[in-house]
Scaffold this active site. Structure first.
Site, PDB file in Angstrom:
ATOM      1  N   CYS A 183       0.588  -0.888  -0.251  1.00 45.48           N
ATOM      2  CA  CYS A 183       0.164  -0.262   0.098  1.00 45.48           C
ATOM      3  C   CYS A 183       0.445   1.222   0.180  1.00 45.48           C
ATOM      4  O   CYS A 183       0.531   2.315  -0.776  1.00 45.48           O
ATOM      5  CB  CYS A 183      -0.955  -0.191   0.671  1.00 45.48           C
ATOM      6  SG  CYS A 183       0.047   0.020   2.928  1.00 45.48           S
TER       7      CYS A 183
ATOM      8  N   CYS B  15      -2.629  -2.958   8.834  1.00 47.75           N
ATOM      9  CA  CYS B  15      -1.944  -1.636   8.965  1.00 47.75           C
ATOM     10  C   CYS B  15      -1.733  -1.269  10.486  1.00 47.75           C
ATOM     11  O   CYS B  15      -1.234  -1.013  10.769  1.00 47.75           O
ATOM     12  CB  CYS B  15      -3.428  -0.457   9.331  1.00 47.75           C
ATOM     13  SG  CYS B  15      -4.281  -1.013   7.170  1.00 47.75           S
TER      14      CYS B  15
HETATM   15 FE1  FES Z   1      -1.474  -0.691   4.493  1.00 46.78          FE
HETATM   16 FE2  FES Z   1      -3.411   0.502   6.084  1.00 46.78          FE
HETATM   17  S1  FES Z   1      -3.811   0.274   3.499  1.00 46.78           S
HETATM   18  S2  FES Z   1      -1.583   0.422   6.819  1.00 46.78           S
END
Ligand code: FES
Length: 127
Positions: A35, A104
């Site tokens: 991400c 996360c």
């Molecule tokens: Fe990557 Fe939350 S989407 S840390």
């Protein structure tokens, strides 16, 4: 059912312990390649107790909420205890995260461990 708990929303909107500690005793930075989110933790440690902790998170709302909650969980705690903080404990303290947002909270666990490893490296006598 709401996707995010009240606690997640609260810590996302009013994150605790945001910022930088100058001359921190331990600094850890981790990222998630998928991400692209990045988390940085700063620890102030006296006599093996975490007296202050601050974070900077460049990432999603769950990452911000997780780092905020994680700082609250380790503040005032002995380093040994902080070392054992798991992402599950962080997610539980937030009253849960959606499955696809669990990674996360992993960032928070890893950032704290990285900061503690940095501290141990600088203070090998404390290991
Ligand atoms: Fe990557 Fe939350 S989407 S840390």
């Amino acid at each position: 059912m709401a996707l995010y708990s009240e606690k997640v929303m609260d810590h996302f909107r009013n994150p605790r312990n945001v910022g930088v500690i100058e001359n921190a005793d331990g600094v850890g930075e981790v990222g998630n390649a998928k991400c692209g989110d990045i988390m940085k933790m700063y620890l102030k440690i006296d006599d093996d107790v975490i007296t202050d902790v601050k974070f900077e998170t460049f990432g999603c709302g769950s990452a911000i909420a997780s780092s905020s909650m994680a700082t609250e969980l380790i503040k005032g705690k002995p380093v040994e205890e902080a070392m054992k903080l798991t992402n599950k404990a962080v997610a539980e303290a937030l009253d849960g995260l959606p499955d696809y947002k669990m990674h996360c909270s992993v960032l928070a666990e890893e950032a704290i461990q990285a900061a503690l490893e940095d501290y141990y490296k600088k203070n090998p006598q404390h290991k």
